[in-house]
Design a protein around this motif. Structure first.
Motif, mmCIF file in Angstrom:
data_model
loop_
_atom_site.group_PDB
_atom_site.id
_atom_site.type_symbol
_atom_site.label_atom_id
_atom_site.label_comp_id
_atom_site.label_asym_id
_atom_site.label_seq_id
_atom_site.Cartn_x
_atom_site.Cartn_y
_atom_site.Cartn_z
ATOM 1 N N ARG A 209 0.831 -1.262 0.077
ATOM 2 C CA ARG A 209 0.065 -0.076 0.121
ATOM 3 C C ARG A 209 0.767 1.338 0.048
ATOM 4 N NH1 ARG A 209 0.155 -2.688 4.851
ATOM 5 N NH2 ARG A 209 0.351 -1.181 6.773
ATOM 6 N N TYR A 210 2.098 1.109 0.417
ATOM 7 C CA TYR A 210 3.016 2.364 0.531
ATOM 8 C C TYR A 210 3.856 2.451 -0.635
ATOM 9 C CZ TYR A 210 1.209 3.671 5.067
ATOM 10 O OH TYR A 210 0.464 3.988 6.247
ATOM 11 N N ASP A 211 3.600 1.716 -1.723
ATOM 12 C CA ASP A 211 4.660 1.442 -2.729
ATOM 13 C C ASP A 211 4.432 2.751 -3.274
ATOM 14 O OD1 ASP A 211 5.407 -0.777 -1.846
ATOM 15 O OD2 ASP A 211 4.937 -2.071 -3.590
ATOM 16 N N GLN B 110 -0.486 11.930 7.976
ATOM 17 C CA GLN B 110 -0.557 11.053 9.017
ATOM 18 C C GLN B 110 -0.063 11.751 10.487
ATOM 19 O OE1 GLN B 110 1.255 7.449 8.464
ATOM 20 N NE2 GLN B 110 -0.007 6.885 6.619
ATOM 21 N N SER C 222 -0.311 7.416 -1.231
ATOM 22 C CA SER C 222 0.663 6.800 -2.248
ATOM 23 C C SER C 222 0.088 6.626 -3.657
ATOM 24 C CB SER C 222 1.239 5.488 -1.850
ATOM 25 O OG SER C 222 0.301 4.522 -1.914
ATOM 26 N N ASN D 192 1.342 13.311 2.871
ATOM 27 C CA ASN D 192 1.410 12.586 4.025
ATOM 28 C C ASN D 192 0.649 13.447 5.301
ATOM 29 O OD1 ASN D 192 2.060 11.381 6.240
ATOM 30 N ND2 ASN D 192 4.206 11.321 6.079
ATOM 31 N N ILE E 68 -2.937 7.093 3.348
ATOM 32 C CA ILE E 68 -1.801 6.559 2.769
ATOM 33 C C ILE E 68 -1.172 7.599 1.871
ATOM 34 C CG2 ILE E 68 -1.066 4.692 1.331
ATOM 35 C CD1 ILE E 68 -3.227 3.131 2.576
ATOM 36 N N ARG F 188 4.996 8.785 -2.684
ATOM 37 C CA ARG F 188 4.007 9.404 -1.916
ATOM 38 C C ARG F 188 3.629 10.859 -2.096
ATOM 39 N NH1 ARG F 188 4.004 7.900 3.564
ATOM 40 N NH2 ARG F 188 1.963 8.606 4.576
#
Length: 233
Positions: free
Chosen positions: A54-56, A64, A134, A62, A132, A59
């Motif tokens: 999922r983080y491939d 978070q 990404s 962000n 996420i 980015r």
């Protein structure tokens, strides 16, 4: 990821389209078991691969570290589950303990949207995309939403073919967009219709996911590699 989503869409939506044909030849129970036996492992592979990757990619944002993001994501996800899993109302039909049936529903969540799973999937994608950020998540969300938009059309087509005028009456009194039929006076919400044991089960599942989230990524990485290799032969 797009390849896996396409394969799952062919298996799942294709199997749904073939239900009348398959049930006439194998019986409702045997067809449901065959359908579930193919669809559920395929879904697990897709979910496992998603969790592992999922983080491939790039980015893109962000958020978070923002204080508001966690409650927004969890509340949005919890609401999405209430739309995503109306099939739990007939849970025993999934393993064919009870004879599977195709029904027309005009109560409960159907008053809000005729296709609650599509609404839930869009909401789930929105909250997880926000969290996420990404490029992989963008592609995943686009694929999932595209599949569910197709499922809206395909579901209406199948129900219209099966139920004829009864479905046309249901279509006229409901909407795909959430609350549209309520706002324009074609529907009225009935609170008692939402007080069902299945909703409590979904709420418990959300709590379990909250507790287990820290372990899901690690388990998914290991599982998806072995499951994907097995599924692809």
């Amino acid at each position: 990821m797009l390849g896996l989503l396409l394969a799952f869409a062919v298996v799942h939506s294709g199997g749904a389209s073939l239900r009348s044909w398959g049930a006439a030849r194998l019986g409702e129970r045997a067809w449901r078991l065959l359908f579930a036996g193919i669809s559920i492992p395929a879904a697990i592979v897709v979910i496992g691969y998603f969790l592992a990757h999922r983080y491939d990619g790039i980015r893109l944002w962000n958020l978070q570290e923002q204080g508001w993001i966690v409650p927004v994501v969890w509340v949005g996800t919890a609401i999405s589950f209430l739309f995503l899993y109306p099939a739990t109302y007939n849970l025993l039909e999934i393993p064919a303990v009870l004879k599977p049936q195709v029904r027309l529903y005009a109560t409960g969540i159907i008053r809000i949207s005729r296709h609650p799973q599509a609404v839930g999937q869009v909401l789930w994608c929105a909250t997880h995309l926000l969290w996420i950020g990404s490029s992989f998540m963008v592609v995943t969300s686009a694929g999932l939403i595209a599949h569910h938009l197709f499922a809206v059309w395909n579901g209406d087509r199948r129900l219209a073919n099966r139920f004829g005028q009864a479905f046309e009456e249901l279509r006229a009194s409901t909407s795909v967009l959430p609350f549209r039929a309520v706002l324009d006076g074609r529907q009225q919400l009935v609170a008692s219709e939402f007080l069902r044991p299945a909703q409590l089960g979904i709420a418990i599942a959300v709590g379990v996911f909250w507790w287990a989230h820290r372990y899901i990524g690690l388990a998914a990485t290991t599982f998806s590699r072995t499951a994907l290799a097995h599924w692809l032969g």
